[in-house]
Scaffold this active site. Structure first.
Site, short mmCIF file in Angstrom:
data_model
loop_
_atom_site.label_atom_id
_atom_site.label_comp_id
_atom_site.label_asym_id
_atom_site.label_seq_id
_atom_site.Cartn_x
_atom_site.Cartn_y
_atom_site.Cartn_z
N TYR A 50 9.39 13.64 2.66
CA TYR A 50 9.64 12.96 3.94
C TYR A 50 10.34 13.97 4.83
CZ TYR A 50 8.85 8.47 1.56
OH TYR A 50 8.30 7.41 0.87
N TYR A 110 14.95 2.87 -3.10
CA TYR A 110 13.59 3.43 -3.14
C TYR A 110 12.85 2.96 -4.41
CZ TYR A 110 9.81 6.65 -2.13
OH TYR A 110 8.58 7.19 -1.84
N PRO A 163 6.27 1.48 7.07
CA PRO A 163 5.93 2.01 5.74
C PRO A 163 6.87 3.10 5.22
CG PRO A 163 4.36 2.77 7.40
CD PRO A 163 5.25 1.79 8.08
N HIS A 169 6.59 9.64 -10.65
CA HIS A 169 7.44 10.55 -9.87
C HIS A 169 8.90 10.23 -10.11
CE1 HIS A 169 4.38 11.98 -6.62
NE2 HIS A 169 3.91 12.06 -7.84
N LYS A 179 7.59 -0.05 0.95
CA LYS A 179 7.95 -1.37 0.41
C LYS A 179 6.90 -2.47 0.59
CE LYS A 179 11.88 -0.41 -1.30
NZ LYS A 179 11.36 0.46 -2.35
C1 FAD Z 1 -2.97 0.32 8.06
C2 FAD Z 1 -1.93 -0.02 7.03
C3 FAD Z 1 -1.33 0.99 6.28
C4 FAD Z 1 -0.36 0.69 5.32
N1 FAD Z 1 0.24 1.70 4.62
C5 FAD Z 1 1.21 1.40 3.74
C6 FAD Z 1 1.87 2.40 3.01
O1 FAD Z 1 1.59 3.58 3.15
N2 FAD Z 1 2.85 2.02 2.14
C7 FAD Z 1 3.20 0.70 1.95
O2 FAD Z 1 4.07 0.39 1.13
N3 FAD Z 1 2.57 -0.26 2.60
C8 FAD Z 1 1.60 0.04 3.49
N4 FAD Z 1 0.99 -0.93 4.15
C9 FAD Z 1 1.37 -2.29 3.83
C10 FAD Z 1 0.65 -2.83 2.59
O3 FAD Z 1 -0.64 -2.33 2.53
C11 FAD Z 1 0.69 -4.33 2.71
O4 FAD Z 1 2.05 -4.72 2.64
C12 FAD Z 1 -0.11 -5.05 1.62
O5 FAD Z 1 -1.49 -4.85 1.83
C13 FAD Z 1 0.20 -6.54 1.68
O6 FAD Z 1 -0.72 -7.25 0.89
P1 FAD Z 1 -1.15 -8.72 1.28
O7 FAD Z 1 -2.09 -9.14 0.23
O8 FAD Z 1 0.05 -9.54 1.58
O9 FAD Z 1 -1.90 -8.60 2.69
P2 FAD Z 1 -3.27 -7.88 3.04
O10 FAD Z 1 -3.47 -6.67 2.23
O11 FAD Z 1 -3.27 -7.74 4.53
O12 FAD Z 1 -4.38 -8.92 2.62
C14 FAD Z 1 -4.63 -10.09 3.35
C15 FAD Z 1 -6.06 -10.53 3.12
O13 FAD Z 1 -6.30 -11.76 3.79
C16 FAD Z 1 -7.56 -11.70 4.44
N5 FAD Z 1 -7.56 -12.66 5.55
C17 FAD Z 1 -6.97 -12.53 6.76
N6 FAD Z 1 -7.18 -13.64 7.49
C18 FAD Z 1 -7.90 -14.48 6.73
C19 FAD Z 1 -8.42 -15.78 6.94
N7 FAD Z 1 -8.24 -16.43 8.09
N8 FAD Z 1 -9.11 -16.36 5.93
C20 FAD Z 1 -9.29 -15.72 4.75
N9 FAD Z 1 -8.83 -14.48 4.50
C21 FAD Z 1 -8.14 -13.87 5.48
C22 FAD Z 1 -7.68 -10.25 4.87
O14 FAD Z 1 -9.02 -9.87 5.12
C23 FAD Z 1 -7.08 -9.53 3.67
O15 FAD Z 1 -8.03 -9.25 2.68
C24 FAD Z 1 0.02 -0.65 5.11
C25 FAD Z 1 -0.59 -1.67 5.85
C26 FAD Z 1 -1.53 -1.36 6.81
C27 FAD Z 1 -2.16 -2.49 7.63
#
Ligand code: FAD
Length: 393
Positions: free
Chosen positions: A201, A388, A293, A73, A297
């Site tokens: 948006y 962005y 969101p 995009h 980011k």
């Molecule tokens: C509902 C939702 C919608 C979102 N929508 C957007 C969006 O539209 N745009 C955007 O940019 N970002 C969005 N985000 C944010 C984005 O998805 C996150 O920033 C991204 O997933 C971060 O990745 P991560 O690996 O740090 O954390 P996570 O994806 O949260 O992964 C963490 C992992 O750790 C595991 N875990 C937790 N506790 C434990 C434990 N005690 N022991 C072992 N494993 C554990 C979890 O099960 C999970 O698999 C959204 C987040 C959520 C919650």
């Protein structure tokens, strides 16, 4: 008792990507995850990738499908009171974003890890971090009723906002910065080709709406909603009627009325902990910070943290002098936080400009003035575009 170099807690995008980069650098990891592999693979979340994120995924060797299936995009649209204005990302910055769902990024990373034969243990319970301040931390977890212990050099806390890693650091060692917004986002995923070619948006009298997509056949749309709302209160018909109203003009008229395949509500929050390191424990991704969101980011920040952590750990293992090796680790937290705070600022600003906030007429007039200025000023558009597409890694 098992020994590895780095235990990674959490198999979200941060944990999986770190594992991939470290294995390619010859550093052993054990990845432990609370949920099942199927659950992790099907979690619907982010979908807009900055060019810097794509580069890191390329470095990790997991960008083949993204390059063929990702949608490039070159702009985004901002709607306000029936007017729409395109922010020409490519023209203003020379860069574009790629729309490719987080589910797909996760799938590519899981496939790559399986291909490497790198160990991942799913469905673990009672994950506990021990001796994190010293040079030989340990992690214990339960699997099928049996307790396992892993000794390691480092622990990467990639376990998201509700994980155990951040909570293992003494409160006195962390500074917490938090802002909670007085609304949430109701998201709907539907299998229908998007009638819009770029994200829209929209700020409206009724609140914010976002027209987005995950692929050429799947839309992802959001509405600002009350924190008291429940997804079951929003029938598909009610969702699309309200979505059309907020989108207005031709985008509203072109909106499909499609059955949802997923519908959920997420609260909006800005959150940062400092520092992102305590002894031999490093936090990365949502474990250390959350952005609303609106700026797209969250996933991108998780990837930049992981890239910096990969560089720090690789620097440590390559250095034979003990002091110099330790020094390779010192830059991790400040380097991440500099980028994180900029993304926090941008995400807060986008949220502030595009949502309807309760109360304050003065703030509401300022919001209107800011959007009018944005539509008229190329300099303001360049500022939005630069943030962005993502600041340099
Ligand atoms: C509902 C939702 C919608 C979102 N929508 C957007 C969006 O539209 N745009 C955007 O940019 N970002 C969005 N985000 C944010 C984005 O998805 C996150 O920033 C991204 O997933 C971060 O990745 P991560 O690996 O740090 O954390 P996570 O994806 O949260 O992964 C963490 C992992 O750790 C595991 N875990 C937790 N506790 C434990 C434990 N005690 N022991 C072992 N494993 C554990 C979890 O099960 C999970 O698999 C959204 C987040 C959520 C919650």
């Amino acid at each position: 008792m098992v020994r590895t170099q780095v235990v990674i807690v959490g198999a979200g995008p941060a944990g999986l990507l770190l594992g991939q980069l470290l294995h390619k650098a010859g550093i052993d990891t054990l990845l432990i995850e609370r949920r099942s592999a199927e659950y992790v693979a099907s979690r619907i979340r982010a979908g807009v990738l900055e060019p810097g994120t794509v580069e890191v995924l390329e470095l990790a060797g997991v960008a083949n499908r993204l390059q063929t299936e990702g949608l490039v995009h070159e702009g985004v649209e901002i709607g306000f009171r029936g007017h729409r204005h395109r922010i020409a990302l490519k023209e203003l910055t020379g860069k574009s974003v790629t729309v490719y769902g987080q589910t797909e990024v996760t799938r590519d990373l899981m496939d790559a890890r399986a291909e490497l034969g790198a160990p991942t243990v799913y469905e673990v319970d009672d994950v506990t971090l021990h001796d994190i301040a010293g040079p030989a931390p340990r992690v214990t977890y339960r699997l099928g009723g049996v307790t396992h212990e892993v000794v390691c050099d480092f622990i990467a806390g990639c376990d998201g906002f509700h994980g155990v890693s951040r909570r293992s650091i003494p409160d006195s060692a962390l500074s917490v910065y938090e802002k909670v917004y007085p609304f949430g986002w109701l998201g709907v995923l539907a299998d229908v080709p998007p009638p819009w070619t770029e994200l829209i948006y929209a700020a409206s009298e009724q609140g914010f709406a976002l027209a987005s997509m995950r692929s050429p056949t799947r839309v992802r749309c959001y509405l600002q909603c009350s924190l008291d709302d429940r997804p079951e209160q929003w029938s598909d018909e009610r969702f699309w009627t309200e979505f059309r109203r907020r989108m207005g003009d031709d985008a509203g008229a072109r909106t499909p009325v499609a059955p949802s395949i997923e519908k959920s509500i997420a609260p909006l929050r800005s959150y940062v902990v400092e520092p992102m390191r305590f002894g031999r424990l490093f936090l990365a991704g949502d474990a250390a910070h959350i952005v609303p969101p609106t700026g797209a980011k969250g996933l991108n920040l998780a990837v930049s943290d992981v890239f910096y952590l990969y560089e720090a750990l690789r620097g440590f293992y390559r250095e034979s002098d003990g002091d110099l090796a330790e020094r390779a680790l010192d830059g991790y937290s400040p380097r991440c936080l500099r980028r994180i705070w900029r993304a926090e600022r941008f995400s807060w600003w986008m949220t502030r400009q595009l949502h309807r906030f309760p109360g304050d007429a003065f703030d509401s007039r300022l919001q209107q003035t800011e959007l009018e200025y944005l539509f008229e000023s190329r300099a303001a558009q360049a500022g939005l575009a630069e943030n962005y597409v993502g600041l340099p890694l």
